[in-house]
Design an enzyme around this catalytic site. Structure first.
Site, PDB file in Angstrom:
ATOM      1  N   TYR A  57       0.820  -1.214   0.000  1.00 33.10           N
ATOM      2  CA  TYR A  57       0.000   0.000   0.000  1.00 33.10           C
ATOM      3  C   TYR A  57       0.853   1.262   0.000  1.00 33.10           C
ATOM      4  O   TYR A  57       2.072   1.205   0.158  1.00 33.10           O
ATOM      5  CB  TYR A  57      -0.931   0.020   1.223  1.00 33.10           C
ATOM      6  CG  TYR A  57      -0.238   0.370   2.521  1.00 33.10           C
ATOM      7  CD1 TYR A  57       0.583  -0.544   3.164  1.00 33.10           C
ATOM      8  CD2 TYR A  57      -0.374   1.641   3.079  1.00 33.10           C
ATOM      9  CE1 TYR A  57       1.232  -0.212   4.348  1.00 33.10           C
ATOM     10  CE2 TYR A  57       0.276   1.979   4.266  1.00 33.10           C
ATOM     11  CZ  TYR A  57       1.078   1.046   4.889  1.00 33.10           C
ATOM     12  OH  TYR A  57       1.728   1.384   6.037  1.00 33.10           O
TER      13      TYR A  57
ATOM     14  N   ARG B 299       7.507   3.799  -5.317  1.00 30.35           N
ATOM     15  CA  ARG B 299       7.663   2.898  -4.164  1.00 30.35           C
ATOM     16  C   ARG B 299       6.620   1.785  -4.192  1.00 30.35           C
ATOM     17  O   ARG B 299       6.900   0.648  -3.810  1.00 30.35           O
ATOM     18  CB  ARG B 299       7.604   3.676  -2.850  1.00 30.35           C
ATOM     19  CG  ARG B 299       8.029   2.824  -1.647  1.00 30.35           C
ATOM     20  CD  ARG B 299       8.173   3.628  -0.376  1.00 30.35           C
ATOM     21  NE  ARG B 299       6.909   4.200   0.063  1.00 30.35           N
ATOM     22  CZ  ARG B 299       6.784   5.051   1.068  1.00 30.35           C
ATOM     23  NH1 ARG B 299       7.854   5.450   1.744  1.00 30.35           N
ATOM     24  NH2 ARG B 299       5.604   5.529   1.409  1.00 30.35           N
TER      25      ARG B 299
ATOM     26  N   ARG C 274      -8.308 -20.349  -0.721  1.00 26.14           N
ATOM     27  CA  ARG C 274      -7.333 -20.068   0.324  1.00 26.14           C
ATOM     28  C   ARG C 274      -6.280 -21.166   0.492  1.00 26.14           C
ATOM     29  O   ARG C 274      -6.521 -22.216   1.071  1.00 26.14           O
ATOM     30  CB  ARG C 274      -8.030 -19.842   1.665  1.00 26.14           C
ATOM     31  CG  ARG C 274      -7.052 -19.334   2.714  1.00 26.14           C
ATOM     32  CD  ARG C 274      -7.646 -19.219   4.105  1.00 26.14           C
ATOM     33  NE  ARG C 274      -6.604 -18.831   5.045  1.00 26.14           N
ATOM     34  CZ  ARG C 274      -5.667 -19.658   5.508  1.00 26.14           C
ATOM     35  NH1 ARG C 274      -5.649 -20.930   5.140  1.00 26.14           N
ATOM     36  NH2 ARG C 274      -4.732 -19.216   6.330  1.00 26.14           N
TER      37      ARG C 274
ATOM     38  N   HIS D 213      -1.777 -21.049   1.087  1.00 21.62           N
ATOM     39  CA  HIS D 213      -0.661 -20.111   1.239  1.00 21.62           C
ATOM     40  C   HIS D 213       0.026 -19.885  -0.102  1.00 21.62           C
ATOM     41  O   HIS D 213       0.314 -18.769  -0.498  1.00 21.62           O
ATOM     42  CB  HIS D 213       0.360 -20.623   2.263  1.00 21.62           C
ATOM     43  CG  HIS D 213      -0.151 -20.576   3.664  1.00 21.62           C
ATOM     44  ND1 HIS D 213      -1.278 -21.247   4.082  1.00 21.62           N
ATOM     45  CD2 HIS D 213       0.310 -19.926   4.757  1.00 21.62           C
ATOM     46  CE1 HIS D 213      -1.488 -21.011   5.361  1.00 21.62           C
ATOM     47  NE2 HIS D 213      -0.536 -20.208   5.795  1.00 21.62           N
TER      48      HIS D 213
ATOM     49  N   LYS E  24       6.467  -1.837   1.926  1.00 24.39           N
ATOM     50  CA  LYS E  24       5.273  -1.254   2.554  1.00 24.39           C
ATOM     51  C   LYS E  24       4.134  -2.255   2.415  1.00 24.39           C
ATOM     52  O   LYS E  24       3.246  -2.142   1.578  1.00 24.39           O
ATOM     53  CB  LYS E  24       4.933   0.112   1.940  1.00 24.39           C
ATOM     54  CG  LYS E  24       4.285   1.035   2.980  1.00 24.39           C
ATOM     55  CD  LYS E  24       4.395   2.494   2.617  1.00 24.39           C
ATOM     56  CE  LYS E  24       3.618   3.375   3.552  1.00 24.39           C
ATOM     57  NZ  LYS E  24       4.197   3.541   4.899  1.00 24.39           N
TER      58      LYS E  24
ATOM     59  N   GLU F  77      12.796   2.540  13.762  1.00 30.78           N
ATOM     60  CA  GLU F  77      11.854   3.586  13.341  1.00 30.78           C
ATOM     61  C   GLU F  77      10.649   3.571  14.260  1.00 30.78           C
ATOM     62  O   GLU F  77      10.630   2.836  15.241  1.00 30.78           O
ATOM     63  CB  GLU F  77      11.446   3.376  11.875  1.00 30.78           C
ATOM     64  CG  GLU F  77      10.748   2.051  11.621  1.00 30.78           C
ATOM     65  CD  GLU F  77      10.307   1.867  10.178  1.00 30.78           C
ATOM     66  OE1 GLU F  77      10.041   2.869   9.484  1.00 30.78           O
ATOM     67  OE2 GLU F  77      10.193   0.705   9.752  1.00 30.78           O
TER      68      GLU F  77
ATOM     69  N   LEU G  76      11.323   1.241   6.856  1.00 30.12           N
ATOM     70  CA  LEU G  76      10.621   1.665   5.650  1.00 30.12           C
ATOM     71  C   LEU G  76      11.253   3.000   5.245  1.00 30.12           C
ATOM     72  O   LEU G  76      11.328   3.924   6.059  1.00 30.12           O
ATOM     73  CB  LEU G  76       9.127   1.820   5.966  1.00 30.12           C
ATOM     74  CG  LEU G  76       8.120   1.969   4.837  1.00 30.12           C
ATOM     75  CD1 LEU G  76       8.135   3.371   4.248  1.00 30.12           C
ATOM     76  CD2 LEU G  76       8.359   0.938   3.720  1.00 30.12           C
TER      77      LEU G  76
HETATM   78  C1  LIG Z   1       4.793   4.631   5.645  1.00 35.29           C
HETATM   79  C2  LIG Z   1       5.729   4.424   6.781  1.00 35.29           C
HETATM   80  C3  LIG Z   1       6.658   5.398   7.169  1.00 35.29           C
HETATM   81  C4  LIG Z   1       6.688   6.803   6.602  1.00 35.29           C
HETATM   82  O1  LIG Z   1       6.839   6.851   5.224  1.00 35.29           O
HETATM   83  P1  LIG Z   1       6.351   8.143   4.419  1.00 35.29           P
HETATM   84  O2  LIG Z   1       6.622   7.792   3.001  1.00 35.29           O
HETATM   85  O3  LIG Z   1       7.179   9.289   4.884  1.00 35.29           O
HETATM   86  O4  LIG Z   1       4.902   8.343   4.724  1.00 35.29           O
HETATM   87  C5  LIG Z   1       7.591   5.068   8.153  1.00 35.29           C
HETATM   88  N1  LIG Z   1       7.577   3.862   8.758  1.00 35.29           N
HETATM   89  C6  LIG Z   1       6.666   2.925   8.443  1.00 35.29           C
HETATM   90  C7  LIG Z   1       6.712   1.612   9.162  1.00 35.29           C
HETATM   91  C8  LIG Z   1       5.720   3.170   7.451  1.00 35.29           C
HETATM   92  O5  LIG Z   1       4.812   2.226   7.150  1.00 35.29           O
END
Ligand SMILES: *Cc1c(COP(=O)(O)O)cnc(C)c1O
Length: 283
Positions: A31, A50, A98, A100, A144, A176, A200
């Protein structure tokens, strides 16, 4: 309100998701969240790129081009007359009985919708509190992915503790936040975890790193240890919806002087300028 379903704009209440969609059953998908300022999708190209990267990393081949996607998202924003808000877009691997494992030839399902966003002005001005937590996520945090179970658990823990964010620590190193990137200012240098599989790589992060360099601030993409975090002069977090927010309380203790610091404030101002410029250029 219209939503985008596989390239078609449809009324939200007329769309449906199959119970055997792999996104629904396995979180098998990816996403993006893109901020809209004055009707302009901020960083659209980077977010679209991305999405394609995340898809490729989990073996989903998107059945549209980058340009098609950008066009469709712009149409969606226009159709819903979004001025200040955001777009959420996700792609799942597709619908299948369903199991895996999956066979080739599934049709990825892409949906996108718009929502309004209230700029977190109070939080940006006065800072927020955060708690630390162990980073127990998988080792592909660079994707993501729709699988946000641990992020959800850690954010809920922070929320129930009255904190704005949970800052994750793996083996004594700050990675993070649950939904944000984390930075510490130590002796005038901004330090943040390098963009590898442990975090990320935020689009906001990338913009901030550019602004740090442009503003002549020292930058070091070297991981911050837990000990350094607790002694930092300033801590701030970033994301598409948060932009830049100062962390003034960590685990109940004041960070630095307990108010948003000068480096954070300078970067916040530079980032707002960046947003305004993007909106101006597009007209
Ligand atoms: C989306 C996200 C971010 C921030 O990314 P942006 O592109 O700046 O919105 C940071 N950490 C995680 C775990 C995320 O999912």
């Amino acid at each position: 309100m219209k939503i985008l379903v596989n390239g078609q704009l449809v009324e939200r209440n007329e769309a449906s998701i199959d119970v055997e969609d792999r996104g629904y059953q396995f979180g098998d998908g990816i996403y993006e969240v893109i901020r809209v300022y004055k009707g302009i999708l901020f960083g659209l190209r980077e977010h679209a790129e991305r999405l394609f990267r995340s898809a490729a990393e989990i073996g989903i081949s998107l059945p549209f081009s980058l340009e098609d996607l950008e066009w469709d998202l712009q149409k969606l924003v226009q159709e819903n007359a979004v001025s200040d808000g955001a777009v959420y877009i996700q792609t799942t691997r597709g619908v299948a009985p369903r199991k895996h494992q999956y066979e080739a030839g599934l049709e990825p399902q892409t949906t996108a919708y718009t929502f309004s966003v209230k700029k977190p002005e109070q939080e940006q001005a006065y800072g927020v509190s955060a708690i630390t937590d162990e980073d127990l996520r998988w080792l592909r945090c660079d994707i993501k992915s729709l699988n946000l179970l641990y992020n959800v658990m850690a954010k809920q823990k922070a929320y129930e503790a009255g904190a704005f964010e949970g800052i994750l620590i793996r083996d004594g190193i700050v990675t993070e936040g649950t939904s944000s990137n984390v930075y510490a200012v130590l002796n005038g240098t901004v330090r943040t975890h390098p963009a590898n599989r442990m975090i990320l790589n935020g689009i906001t992060r990338k913009n901030i790193l550019d602004l740090i360099v442009k503003n002549g601030i020292e930058l070091d993409e070297k991981p911050v240890t837990e000990e350094e975090l607790r002694q930092a002069d300033e801590i701030f977090i970033s994301s598409t919806t948060a932009e830049i927010i100062s962390v003034v309380t960590l685990d109940g203790k004041s960070v630095g002087s307990g108010v948003p610091g000068p480096v954070t404030k300078q970067l916040q101002a530079a980032f707002q300028e960046c947003i305004q410029q993007a909106a101006r250029v597009s007209f």
